[in-house]
Design a protein around this motif. Structure first.
Motif, short mmCIF file in Angstrom:
data_model
loop_
_atom_site.label_atom_id
_atom_site.label_comp_id
_atom_site.label_asym_id
_atom_site.label_seq_id
_atom_site.Cartn_x
_atom_site.Cartn_y
_atom_site.Cartn_z
N GLY A 75 1.54 6.73 -6.84
CA GLY A 75 0.33 7.32 -7.40
C GLY A 75 -0.62 6.31 -8.00
O GLY A 75 -1.45 6.66 -8.84
N LEU A 76 -0.51 5.04 -7.57
CA LEU A 76 -1.40 3.99 -8.07
C LEU A 76 -2.58 3.80 -7.12
O LEU A 76 -2.42 3.91 -5.90
N ASP A 77 -3.74 3.51 -7.67
CA ASP A 77 -4.90 3.19 -6.84
C ASP A 77 -4.78 1.75 -6.36
O ASP A 77 -4.61 0.84 -7.19
N PRO A 78 -4.88 1.49 -5.06
CA PRO A 78 -4.78 0.11 -4.58
C PRO A 78 -6.09 -0.63 -4.70
O PRO A 78 -7.17 -0.05 -4.60
N LEU A 79 -5.99 -1.94 -4.93
CA LEU A 79 -7.13 -2.85 -4.99
C LEU A 79 -6.75 -4.09 -4.20
O LEU A 79 -5.71 -4.70 -4.47
N LEU A 80 -7.56 -4.46 -3.23
CA LEU A 80 -7.28 -5.63 -2.40
C LEU A 80 -8.04 -6.83 -2.96
O LEU A 80 -9.27 -6.79 -3.10
N VAL A 81 -7.31 -7.89 -3.30
CA VAL A 81 -7.90 -9.11 -3.85
C VAL A 81 -7.64 -10.24 -2.86
O VAL A 81 -6.49 -10.64 -2.64
N LEU A 82 -8.71 -10.75 -2.26
CA LEU A 82 -8.59 -11.82 -1.27
C LEU A 82 -9.02 -13.13 -1.89
O LEU A 82 -10.12 -13.25 -2.45
N THR A 83 -8.16 -14.14 -1.81
CA THR A 83 -8.43 -15.45 -2.40
C THR A 83 -8.61 -16.51 -1.31
O THR A 83 -8.32 -16.27 -0.15
N LEU A 104 0.83 -1.20 0.00
CA LEU A 104 0.00 0.00 0.00
C LEU A 104 0.87 1.26 0.00
O LEU A 104 0.59 2.22 -0.73
N VAL A 105 1.91 1.27 0.81
CA VAL A 105 2.81 2.42 0.85
C VAL A 105 3.43 2.64 -0.53
O VAL A 105 3.50 3.79 -1.02
N ALA A 106 3.88 1.56 -1.17
CA ALA A 106 4.48 1.67 -2.50
C ALA A 106 3.46 2.18 -3.52
O ALA A 106 3.80 2.97 -4.40
N ALA A 107 2.22 1.72 -3.40
CA ALA A 107 1.18 2.16 -4.32
C ALA A 107 0.90 3.65 -4.15
O ALA A 107 0.83 4.40 -5.13
N TYR A 108 0.74 4.09 -2.91
CA TYR A 108 0.48 5.50 -2.65
C TYR A 108 1.64 6.38 -3.11
O TYR A 108 1.44 7.46 -3.67
#
Length: 336
Positions: free
Chosen positions: A150-158, A143-147
């Motif tokens: 400038g990327l929007d984060p998306l959480l994908v739970l499998t 998340l820190v790297a995404a912010y």
């Protein structure tokens, strides 16, 4: 050794002819105005697989680019043989300006940055709910790297068939980021594809996650083998077998305008290159409260102005907790 007198003249000194290797260098570089536009799909040992006008073209970096390296997702300009035929090779002569750069370091004390993907606008953080167990610290770091990028984060739970998602989702509820939950059966039969596709359509999404969380399985459901064949077997990164996610690989979404970039499974996500002051940009509700902070405030110290800002009701305390949790993750420790 030939010796000359105290006052040699020009006839005494032999001037060597200007050899080919001694030609004066110039900073002038060709413009290559006729170069074709392309996108880097994958990189393997100096060879770059690019998509040019619907054709898959193998290329190498031109010498004039110097140490500048192209990475997956880069928009580039190519010259040479662009037919895409076997044993042909083009040259990348220009790397266009990037809209975003996702980077990481091997460890927090490693100063060397590794560029993972260029020009992505969304980061899908894939984690299993069990087998293997979730790793919130790794999610925080992604998340820190995404912010920062400038990327929007998306959480994908499998693997929701093995454990419920509620507890993990509660941890990140204050961030307000989108998420999708899938089970192993849904991935196998493709019923989860539609839900995931809605979040990816029209975007360039990089997938990151720990090995074994089902990241590549998910990518395979989004980009069936039939679609991969239309891009010239780019999944065979080395040309000697199927892609095993040993390097990043960009693939076009099936039936949607967008791209997915599968990346190798990560064991760690170093953030030595991240400036903590940039992370606050992802918290627009908290950023105004930092105006009263002391210089170089870490936002987790006694004099931080954010405590008073939140106490006055300007922002949700859970948001401040989330910010400090992410910043603590960068420093390698947890928030109480």
């Amino acid at each position: 050794m030939r010796r000359y007198g105290k006052n040699p003249d020009e006839d005494d000194i032999r001037v060597r002819p200007n050899r080919k290797g001694n030609r004066p260098r110039t900073s002038i570089r060709p413009k290559h105005e006729d170069a074709a536009d392309g996108m880097v799909l994958t990189v393997d040992r100096g060879r770059l697989t690019c998509l040019v006008d619907g054709r898959v073209v193998m290329a190498m970096k031109a010498r004039e680019l110097g140490r500048k390296a192209a990475v997956v997702g880069d928009q580039v300009a190519l010259v040479g043989d662009l037919s895409g035929k076997k044993d042909t090779l083009a040259r990348i002569v220009r790397i266009e300006p990037r809209t975003s750069v996702l980077r990481r370091t091997a460890d927090d004390d490693d100063p060397y940055e590794r560029v993972i993907v260029a020009n992505a606008d969304q980061l899908a953080i894939v984690t299993a709910l069990a087998d293997p167990e979730p790793r919130p610290r790794l999610i925080d770091r992604c998340l820190v790297a995404a912010y920062d990028a400038g990327l929007d984060p998306l959480l994908v739970l499998t693997k929701s068939d093995l454990a419920p998602p509620d507890k993990l989702l509660e941890t990140y509820d204050a961030l307000g980021m989108p998420y999708v939950v899938t089970s192993r059966q849904e991935l196998e039969d493709g019923t989860a594809t539609g839900r995931v596709m809605e979040l990816l359509a029209g975007r360039i999404t990089a997938f990151v996650g720990h090995s074994g969380v089902g990241k590549t399985t998910l990518v395979n459901t989004l980009v069936p083998e039939e679609r991969r064949r239309t891009t010239g077997h780019v999944n065979a990164v080395t040309g000697r077998g199927r892609h095993t996610t040993t390097s990043a690989l960009a693939l076009p979404l099936s039936g949607a305008d967008g791209w997915v970039i599968d990346t190798p499974g990560v064991r760690s996500f170093g953030l030595a290159h991240i400036d903590p002051s940039r992370v606050i940009k992802a918290f627009p509700d908290l950023e105004p409260g930092t105006e009263g902070c002391p210089r170089a405030c870490s936002h987790d110290e006694p004099d931080c102005a954010l405590d008073a800002w939140v106490a006055e009701g300007h922002a949700d305390p859970a948001r401040l907790y989330s910010l400090r949790r992410l910043l603590a993750s960068r420093e390698g420790h947890d928030v109480d």
